[in-house]
Design a protein around this motif. Structure first.
Motif, PDB file in Angstrom:
ATOM      1  N   PHE A  97     -47.231 -60.767 -20.732  1.00  0.00           N
ATOM      2  CA  PHE A  97     -48.336 -61.726 -20.790  1.00  0.00           C
ATOM      3  C   PHE A  97     -49.507 -61.043 -21.475  1.00  0.00           C
ATOM      4  O   PHE A  97     -50.094 -60.117 -20.930  1.00  0.00           O
ATOM      5  CB  PHE A  97     -48.691 -62.139 -19.357  1.00  0.00           C
ATOM      6  CG  PHE A  97     -49.818 -63.136 -19.273  1.00  0.00           C
ATOM      7  CD1 PHE A  97     -49.590 -64.481 -19.494  1.00  0.00           C
ATOM      8  CD2 PHE A  97     -51.105 -62.722 -18.949  1.00  0.00           C
ATOM      9  CE1 PHE A  97     -50.617 -65.402 -19.405  1.00  0.00           C
ATOM     10  CE2 PHE A  97     -52.147 -63.640 -18.856  1.00  0.00           C
ATOM     11  CZ  PHE A  97     -51.902 -64.978 -19.086  1.00  0.00           C
ATOM     12  N   PRO A 149     -52.818 -62.209 -23.185  1.00  0.00           N
ATOM     13  CA  PRO A 149     -53.833 -63.144 -23.664  1.00  0.00           C
ATOM     14  C   PRO A 149     -54.729 -62.475 -24.703  1.00  0.00           C
ATOM     15  O   PRO A 149     -54.835 -61.246 -24.748  1.00  0.00           O
ATOM     16  CB  PRO A 149     -54.627 -63.464 -22.404  1.00  0.00           C
ATOM     17  CG  PRO A 149     -54.442 -62.277 -21.516  1.00  0.00           C
ATOM     18  CD  PRO A 149     -53.070 -61.737 -21.816  1.00  0.00           C
ATOM     19  N   ILE A 180     -39.945 -69.222 -30.966  1.00  0.00           N
ATOM     20  CA  ILE A 180     -39.708 -67.875 -31.498  1.00  0.00           C
ATOM     21  C   ILE A 180     -39.663 -67.892 -33.020  1.00  0.00           C
ATOM     22  O   ILE A 180     -40.218 -67.027 -33.683  1.00  0.00           O
ATOM     23  CB  ILE A 180     -38.361 -67.325 -30.968  1.00  0.00           C
ATOM     24  CG1 ILE A 180     -38.367 -67.255 -29.446  1.00  0.00           C
ATOM     25  CG2 ILE A 180     -38.084 -65.958 -31.548  1.00  0.00           C
ATOM     26  CD1 ILE A 180     -36.980 -67.043 -28.868  1.00  0.00           C
ATOM     27  N   ARG A 181     -38.983 -68.934 -33.561  1.00  0.00           N
ATOM     28  CA  ARG A 181     -38.787 -68.983 -35.003  1.00  0.00           C
ATOM     29  C   ARG A 181     -40.132 -69.024 -35.732  1.00  0.00           C
ATOM     30  O   ARG A 181     -40.988 -69.844 -35.434  1.00  0.00           O
ATOM     31  CB  ARG A 181     -37.949 -70.204 -35.385  1.00  0.00           C
ATOM     32  CG  ARG A 181     -37.582 -70.235 -36.861  1.00  0.00           C
ATOM     33  CD  ARG A 181     -36.781 -71.483 -37.210  1.00  0.00           C
ATOM     34  NE  ARG A 181     -35.649 -71.655 -36.309  1.00  0.00           N
ATOM     35  CZ  ARG A 181     -35.448 -72.753 -35.567  1.00  0.00           C
ATOM     36  NH1 ARG A 181     -36.290 -73.747 -35.618  1.00  0.00           N
ATOM     37  NH2 ARG A 181     -34.404 -72.824 -34.778  1.00  0.00           N
ATOM     38  N   SER A 194     -40.289 -54.058 -30.711  1.00  0.00           N
ATOM     39  CA  SER A 194     -39.195 -54.955 -30.364  1.00  0.00           C
ATOM     40  C   SER A 194     -39.581 -56.380 -30.733  1.00  0.00           C
ATOM     41  O   SER A 194     -40.752 -56.675 -30.935  1.00  0.00           O
ATOM     42  CB  SER A 194     -38.875 -54.869 -28.870  1.00  0.00           C
ATOM     43  OG  SER A 194     -39.957 -55.361 -28.106  1.00  0.00           O
ATOM     44  N   TYR A 205     -47.326 -68.587 -23.945  1.00  0.00           N
ATOM     45  CA  TYR A 205     -46.666 -67.624 -23.081  1.00  0.00           C
ATOM     46  C   TYR A 205     -45.311 -68.209 -22.736  1.00  0.00           C
ATOM     47  O   TYR A 205     -45.233 -69.258 -22.083  1.00  0.00           O
ATOM     48  CB  TYR A 205     -47.494 -67.348 -21.825  1.00  0.00           C
ATOM     49  CG  TYR A 205     -46.772 -66.437 -20.865  1.00  0.00           C
ATOM     50  CD1 TYR A 205     -46.349 -65.173 -21.275  1.00  0.00           C
ATOM     51  CD2 TYR A 205     -46.503 -66.832 -19.560  1.00  0.00           C
ATOM     52  CE1 TYR A 205     -45.665 -64.333 -20.413  1.00  0.00           C
ATOM     53  CE2 TYR A 205     -45.832 -65.997 -18.688  1.00  0.00           C
ATOM     54  CZ  TYR A 205     -45.405 -64.750 -19.117  1.00  0.00           C
ATOM     55  OH  TYR A 205     -44.729 -63.925 -18.262  1.00  0.00           O
ATOM     56  N   ILE A 253     -51.440 -52.914 -33.373  1.00  0.00           N
ATOM     57  CA  ILE A 253     -50.264 -53.699 -33.761  1.00  0.00           C
ATOM     58  C   ILE A 253     -49.712 -54.422 -32.544  1.00  0.00           C
ATOM     59  O   ILE A 253     -49.998 -54.043 -31.407  1.00  0.00           O
ATOM     60  CB  ILE A 253     -49.148 -52.800 -34.370  1.00  0.00           C
ATOM     61  CG1 ILE A 253     -48.861 -51.610 -33.447  1.00  0.00           C
ATOM     62  CG2 ILE A 253     -49.492 -52.352 -35.759  1.00  0.00           C
ATOM     63  CD1 ILE A 253     -47.692 -50.767 -33.903  1.00  0.00           C
ATOM     64  N   ASP A 254     -48.934 -55.470 -32.804  1.00  0.00           N
ATOM     65  CA  ASP A 254     -48.264 -56.174 -31.708  1.00  0.00           C
ATOM     66  C   ASP A 254     -46.921 -55.500 -31.439  1.00  0.00           C
ATOM     67  O   ASP A 254     -46.626 -54.443 -32.000  1.00  0.00           O
ATOM     68  CB  ASP A 254     -48.121 -57.668 -32.043  1.00  0.00           C
ATOM     69  CG  ASP A 254     -47.118 -57.923 -33.162  1.00  0.00           C
ATOM     70  OD1 ASP A 254     -46.486 -56.959 -33.640  1.00  0.00           O
ATOM     71  OD2 ASP A 254     -46.966 -59.087 -33.556  1.00  0.00           O
ATOM     72  N   SER A 255     -46.096 -56.121 -30.605  1.00  0.00           N
ATOM     73  CA  SER A 255     -44.822 -55.494 -30.238  1.00  0.00           C
ATOM     74  C   SER A 255     -43.861 -55.371 -31.404  1.00  0.00           C
ATOM     75  O   SER A 255     -42.961 -54.543 -31.395  1.00  0.00           O
ATOM     76  CB  SER A 255     -44.143 -56.295 -29.124  1.00  0.00           C
ATOM     77  OG  SER A 255     -44.900 -56.201 -27.945  1.00  0.00           O
ATOM     78  N   THR A 256     -44.036 -56.199 -32.424  1.00  0.00           N
ATOM     79  CA  THR A 256     -43.120 -56.157 -33.572  1.00  0.00           C
ATOM     80  C   THR A 256     -43.640 -55.253 -34.675  1.00  0.00           C
ATOM     81  O   THR A 256     -43.024 -55.140 -35.720  1.00  0.00           O
ATOM     82  CB  THR A 256     -42.908 -57.559 -34.171  1.00  0.00           C
ATOM     83  OG1 THR A 256     -44.121 -57.943 -34.865  1.00  0.00           O
ATOM     84  CG2 THR A 256     -42.592 -58.583 -33.111  1.00  0.00           C
ATOM     85  N   GLY A 257     -44.795 -54.648 -34.457  1.00  0.00           N
ATOM     86  CA  GLY A 257     -45.369 -53.760 -35.459  1.00  0.00           C
ATOM     87  C   GLY A 257     -46.307 -54.462 -36.430  1.00  0.00           C
ATOM     88  O   GLY A 257     -46.830 -53.838 -37.334  1.00  0.00           O
ATOM     89  N   GLN A 273     -45.787 -61.361 -31.849  1.00  0.00           N
ATOM     90  CA  GLN A 273     -45.105 -61.375 -30.546  1.00  0.00           C
ATOM     91  C   GLN A 273     -45.581 -60.188 -29.733  1.00  0.00           C
ATOM     92  O   GLN A 273     -45.759 -59.095 -30.270  1.00  0.00           O
ATOM     93  CB  GLN A 273     -43.585 -61.230 -30.732  1.00  0.00           C
ATOM     94  CG  GLN A 273     -42.879 -62.466 -31.220  1.00  0.00           C
ATOM     95  CD  GLN A 273     -41.366 -62.254 -31.250  1.00  0.00           C
ATOM     96  OE1 GLN A 273     -40.833 -61.312 -30.667  1.00  0.00           O
ATOM     97  NE2 GLN A 273     -40.680 -63.145 -31.926  1.00  0.00           N
ATOM     98  N   LEU A 319     -38.908 -65.723 -21.122  1.00  0.00           N
ATOM     99  CA  LEU A 319     -38.646 -64.495 -21.874  1.00  0.00           C
ATOM    100  C   LEU A 319     -39.685 -63.424 -21.580  1.00  0.00           C
ATOM    101  O   LEU A 319     -39.564 -62.285 -22.037  1.00  0.00           O
ATOM    102  CB  LEU A 319     -38.647 -64.782 -23.384  1.00  0.00           C
ATOM    103  CG  LEU A 319     -37.709 -65.857 -23.915  1.00  0.00           C
ATOM    104  CD1 LEU A 319     -37.856 -66.009 -25.430  1.00  0.00           C
ATOM    105  CD2 LEU A 319     -36.266 -65.505 -23.583  1.00  0.00           C
ATOM    106  N   ARG A 324     -44.692 -58.269 -25.941  1.00  0.00           N
ATOM    107  CA  ARG A 324     -43.917 -58.219 -24.705  1.00  0.00           C
ATOM    108  C   ARG A 324     -44.857 -58.449 -23.546  1.00  0.00           C
ATOM    109  O   ARG A 324     -45.921 -57.840 -23.476  1.00  0.00           O
ATOM    110  CB  ARG A 324     -43.334 -56.812 -24.568  1.00  0.00           C
ATOM    111  CG  ARG A 324     -41.853 -56.730 -24.399  1.00  0.00           C
ATOM    112  CD  ARG A 324     -41.455 -55.271 -24.398  1.00  0.00           C
ATOM    113  NE  ARG A 324     -41.419 -54.733 -23.029  1.00  0.00           N
ATOM    114  CZ  ARG A 324     -40.444 -54.966 -22.180  1.00  0.00           C
ATOM    115  NH1 ARG A 324     -39.433 -55.711 -22.530  1.00  0.00           N
ATOM    116  NH2 ARG A 324     -40.471 -54.450 -20.966  1.00  0.00           N
ATOM    117  N   ASP A 384     -34.596 -66.206 -33.231  1.00  0.00           N
ATOM    118  CA  ASP A 384     -33.825 -67.385 -32.848  1.00  0.00           C
ATOM    119  C   ASP A 384     -32.397 -67.262 -33.386  1.00  0.00           C
ATOM    120  O   ASP A 384     -32.167 -66.569 -34.371  1.00  0.00           O
ATOM    121  CB  ASP A 384     -34.499 -68.644 -33.396  1.00  0.00           C
ATOM    122  CG  ASP A 384     -34.491 -68.654 -34.904  1.00  0.00           C
ATOM    123  OD1 ASP A 384     -35.292 -67.908 -35.507  1.00  0.00           O
ATOM    124  OD2 ASP A 384     -33.668 -69.372 -35.487  1.00  0.00           O
TER     125      ASP A 384
END
Lengths: 580, 362
Positions: free
Chosen positions: B353, B355, B343-344, A454, B253, B101-105, B349, B257, B351, A458
């Motif tokens: 907290f 660290p 975000i931009r 996910s 952080y 990977i992070d939340s965005t893959g 990213q 969101l 989901r 923006d």
């Protein structure tokens, strides 16, 4: 390693749940390790459903192939579905002990499969066509996967063979390869499976493997999607595969489960370019964007559904939002407007409220639905009231999601004292699977992040605007005429650019000529000076001769040379003057 | 001096090999009989890492320690028992090699590699330093928010490998609030109380006046810091020789969101002109030479950096993995950059907290 003390001031994190059902990311089923053939104890029941459409002779072979399976007989039932045609289908001697025959009144594959599905009592339904003979261990090979996770569609290794042994040979053969090989797999399947590491990396393509010829599916999952429209879709493999994938299924190719197809492949033409069957595929499968290149026609299943709550919204704002969505670059879109439609009464005599106006305004627009829930589209955008996506916004979001394989993209819109305003683009398949996987009280978004990923984006990058700032989309004809005008102007620009290039070149050519002429003039001037000197010398000579001696030595030809030299000199001078 | 200077965060070459040929180490095909030179190290920067082939008998470890001090990510599946246990744990640590990977893959390979490099640097550099002789660091923590005092002190309390004191400026609230919270605080602490009307620059200057350390370090009241934050800055100060050292702000952080983002691909381990104000460290003498903080309510950090440069001083930017900046809900503040700016273009990213492991202290 020692457990670290918690970072001070870290926000409380919900405890990590240990999932009961294994979580497969995308279609990467590597997390599952099926047991070796013959080395495990099954307990799930399977219903093998055989629609008898291909003649008794082949059916006899198919059923003989089920007679001596390695999977425990008490866990297997075979349901043969006759379609009521003459002569009626009968069960041969050589067959599985738990075989029964049912007769379905409606003709055709879809009806037969639907009847079979209703009769099936197993935990898993294994579709088997009546011209396909399974290997001895095929059922076991399928079932070893279904014991690991309840959302799988397992497809055997289908190979076309020209062999036609007798049923007893089939039932008794320890190794059926000896009877049926050489046999050929479908080239496009081999290509798909090889290209995607056995479908592990097939993001949206995996469902194409699904075939009613020999695929087993978890019965609950299948019943949830298969009978949705009277079983019609059961006859259309690509559409059925697509539905299963939207319901969260994972597609597994099982190379050990060999299935011999008697004769060559004909039914698979719907995915390999043939006409029959192909005509309905784009209606059912919005994912195949290449089949939906028409600029504005509509299809059965939209690509994106936009859901927005209009409670309390003004008629004008709702129109801005809905009209912008319908005018965007994704034509196969539909809109679901949530609101208190049931409470709306036609009050004669009183001026209609905003909602009543909305209802009347969109009554005849089939892409706008009042109430209900988004249904089959692969992507659902949940839009907060009063926010408008840009013309290409939906397409940009779906592009992002397909490129990265994401299950959810949240668009940050505004930060307000009572919280965050955001739009959400959800992948239907991801949320359907997450529903199956989530433990009690677990957040679906978290599960989606785990199995698909996910992301927050923006609003500016995706052109989302508050309704007050949005512009009304132009009508089709205005756009067309602007386009025409633009292309005319573009043509003019191209012509002028060319002209300019030509003139520039010409000017360059002239500049070269000027330089050349100047050089020439310079040369002439030098020569003229030289000649003047020469003429001077000759004149002196002539004078000297006239004054006395050797006059006879001046010949006519000598004089001619002098005259011509003098002529040249005066020409050269003129040329030089003219060019300067 | 062999140091992490010039570390490459996104290498393009694969792993190379280090082996002992009986009398000397050969690193990526180059024999280094007299140890590594800075030139040798520069040649290794683009490598994902160096795999060590250990000899069967005892060999010199100098080169290996140099590789560690340079932050060259070294690894071996197993390590002999004649090397010290801490080094053995570091080189056999496989966490940075596991796909993640992070939340965005997006892949976290480069981040985990950099974390591994940092652990090695600390090991390689701290061996030759007596941590009790590094000089006292005076932490200057100025805050307008009494509600954050406990949080700020908790971050400070877990600082390690450093000799430190804290000067806490209670800006517009009673000093007693801080004293109460600091009852069990493990380091010396002084509290200065300043009126709400005092401009920020003067608050800092007033706090520095109470400081007695050789160094001063600025500290934000609402950000998360790694337990090695001050120690890492001291190391950077020592190997860079710069007048000011600091870190980039990369990790945020976003509280409203509930996501953690990584922004901006700063070049680090390099002389620079910009570092985060929340991470400034310089000698107290330097601070005084340039006349301290300018009495302005905002932008004082940048002015300080410009003043250092104007006086002919240098600024060094080290890694930013030990800092997590909090972006809380807007209602609690007067103005903050809009969330969409964070975000931009975020590189990663997560989901919730999340660290870095460095921030967690591992």
């Amino acid at each position: 390693m020692n457990r670290l003390p918690r970072l001070p001031g870290a926000p409380a994190v919900p405890p990590r749940v240990t999932p009961v059902i294994p979580r497969i990311r995308g279609n990467d089923y590597s997390v599952l390790t099926p047991p070796e053939i013959g080395a495990w104890t099954p307990d799930m029941r399977v219903s093998v459903v055989v629609p008898a459409c291909d003649g008794q002779e082949k059916l006899d072979l198919t059923l003989a192939g089920l007679a001596d399976q390695s999977y425990p007989a008490e866990l297997v039932e075979v349901v043969v579905v006759g379609d009521g045609s003459e002569p009626p289908v009968r069960l041969p001697e050589i067959r599985h002990v738990n075989t029964r025959l049912i007769v379905c009144e409606t003709r055709g594959l879809a009806g037969a499969r639907d009847a079979g599905l209703r009769a099936a009592r197993g935990d898993v339904v294994h579709w088997l066509d009546s011209d396909v003979v399974l290997d001895r261990v095929a059922i076991e090979a399928h079932m070893r996967w279904h014991h690991l996770a309840p959302y799988l569609a397992v497809t055997g290794d289908l190979r076309s063979t020209a062999a036609s042994p007798a049923p007893p040979e089939v039932a008794m053969a320890g190794d059926r390869a000896k009877l049926f090989e050489p046999a050929e797999p479908d080239a496009w399947v081999v290509d798909l499976v090889e290209r995607t590491d056995g479908l592990r990396s097939a993001a949206h393509d995996a469902f194409r493997l699904y075939t009613g010829e020999s695929t087993s599916v978890d019965a609950m999952l299948l019943k949830a999607v298969g009978s949705a429209d009277g079983g019609f879709v059961l006859g259309l493999d690509t559409a059925m595969g697509y539905r299963l994938s939207e319901a969260g299924a994972v597609f597994v190719p099982e190379p050990v489960a060999t299935a011999y197809r008697l004769g060559s492949s004909t039914r698979r033409q719907e995915t390999s370019g043939g006409r029959d069957g192909q005509e309905s595929v784009p209606d059912h499968v919005p994912h195949h964007r290449s089949l939906r290149t028409h600029p504005n026609r509509q299809w059965l299943v939209p690509y994106v559904e936009v859901e927005t709550d209009v409670t309390g919204a003004s008629y004008e704002d709702v129109r801005t939002v809905v009209d912008a969505v319908l005018a965007g670059t994704i034509p196969d879109v539909s809109v679901v407007l949530r609101g208190p439609w049931d409470e709306l009464e036609d009050e004669r005599g009183t001026p209609p409220g905003d909602l009543a106006l909305v209802r009347r305004h969109y009554a005849a627009e089939p892409r706008v639905r009042l109430g209900g829930r988004p249904g089959l589209a692969p992507f659902v955008l949940r839009l907060p009231s009063g926010w408008v996506p840009g013309e290409d916004g939906l397409a940009q979001l779906t592009d992002l999601m397909t490129e990265r394989g994401l299950g959810l993209v949240s668009v940050f819109l505004a930060e307000q004292p009572d919280g965050i305003v955001a739009a959400r683009m959800e992948r239907t398949a991801a949320f359907a699977r997450a529903e199956m996987l989530a433990e009690d009280g677990e957040d679906l978004d978290g599960v989606v992040t785990e199995i698909y990923g996910s992301m927050w984006v923006d609003p500016e990058s995706y052109g989302l605007l508050p309704a007050v700032d949005a512009t009304v989309p132009d009508d089709r004809r205005t756009t067309y005429r602007q386009q025409q005008e633009r292309s005319v102007l573009q043509g003019e620009v191209a012509r002028l650019t060319k002209e300019l290039a030509r003139l520039t070149k010409e000017a360059e050519g002239l500049k070269g000529k000027v330089t050349e002429a100047r050089e020439e003039a310079k040369r002439w001037r030098t020569q003229a000076v030289q000649l003047r000197r020469e003429v001077g010398a000759l004149r002196k000579q002539v004078t000297a001769l006239k004054q006395g001696h050797g006059l006879t030595r001046i010949t006519r030809s000598g004089l001619r040379r002098i005259r011509s030299l003098l002529r040249d000199q005066s020409h050269g001078k003129q040329a030089g003057d003219g060019q300067e | 001096m062999i140091s992490p200077k010039g570390f490459v965060r996104a290498p393009s070459a694969d792993m190379a090999e280090a082996r002992w040929d009986g009398s000397r180490w050969v690193i990526a095909g180059t024999p280094v009989p007299d140890g590594l030179t800075e030139e040798n190290v520069a040649g290794l920067r683009d490598l994902r890492g160096v795999r060590i082939e250990w000899p069967h008998s005892i060999a010199s470890l100098d080169v290996i320690h140099q590789l560690a001090a340079a932050g060259v990510p070294v690894h071996s599946a197993a390590a002999p028992d004649w090397i010290d246990p801490e080094l053995r744990d570091l080189v056999t640590d496989t966490r940075w090699l596991e796909p993640e990977i992070d939340s965005t893959g997006a892949s976290l390979a480069d981040l985990r590699r950099e974390e591994h490099s940092l652990r090695l640097r600390r090991h390689g550099l701290l061996r030759s330093i007596n941590t009790s002789e590094r000089g006292l660091v005076s932490v200057i923590a100025a805050s307008r928010r009494p509600a954050l005092t406990a949080f700020t002190l908790a971050q400070l309390a877990r600082q390690r490998h450093v000799d430190m004191e804290v000067v806490y400026a209670a800006h517009g609230f009673p000093a007693e609030v801080v004293r109460q919270e600091a009852r069990d605080f493990p380091f010396p602490i002084q509290v200065v109380e300043l009126g709400r009307e005092t401009v920020f620059g003067d608050v800092i200057n007033a706090a520095v006046e109470r400081a007695s350390g050789r160094y001063i370090a600025k500290w934000d009241d609402d950000d998360w810091y790694s337990p090695d934050h001050l120690s890492d800055l001291l190391l950077a100060k020592e190997y860079s020789g710069a007048d000011v050292v600091g870190m980039p702000t990369e990790y945020y952080y976003l509280e409203p969101l509930d996501i953690t983002v990584r922004r901006g691909r700063w070049r680090t381990e390099i002389m620079a002109d910009l570092v985060s104000g929340a991470t400034l460290m310089l000698e107290r003498a330097t601070f005084q030479e340039i006349g301290g903080f300018q009495p302005v309510p905002q932008g004082g950090d940048t002015r300080l950096l410009r003043a250092v440069e104007a006086a002919g001083g240098t600024i060094y930017r080290t890694h930013g993995m030990g800092l997590l900046v909090r972006r809380s809900a807007t209602a609690q503040h007067t103005w903050q950059p809009p969330l969409s700016e964070f975000i931009r273009g975020s590189a990663n990213q997560w989901r919730g907290f999340r660290p870095t492991r460095i921030l967690e202290g591992s």
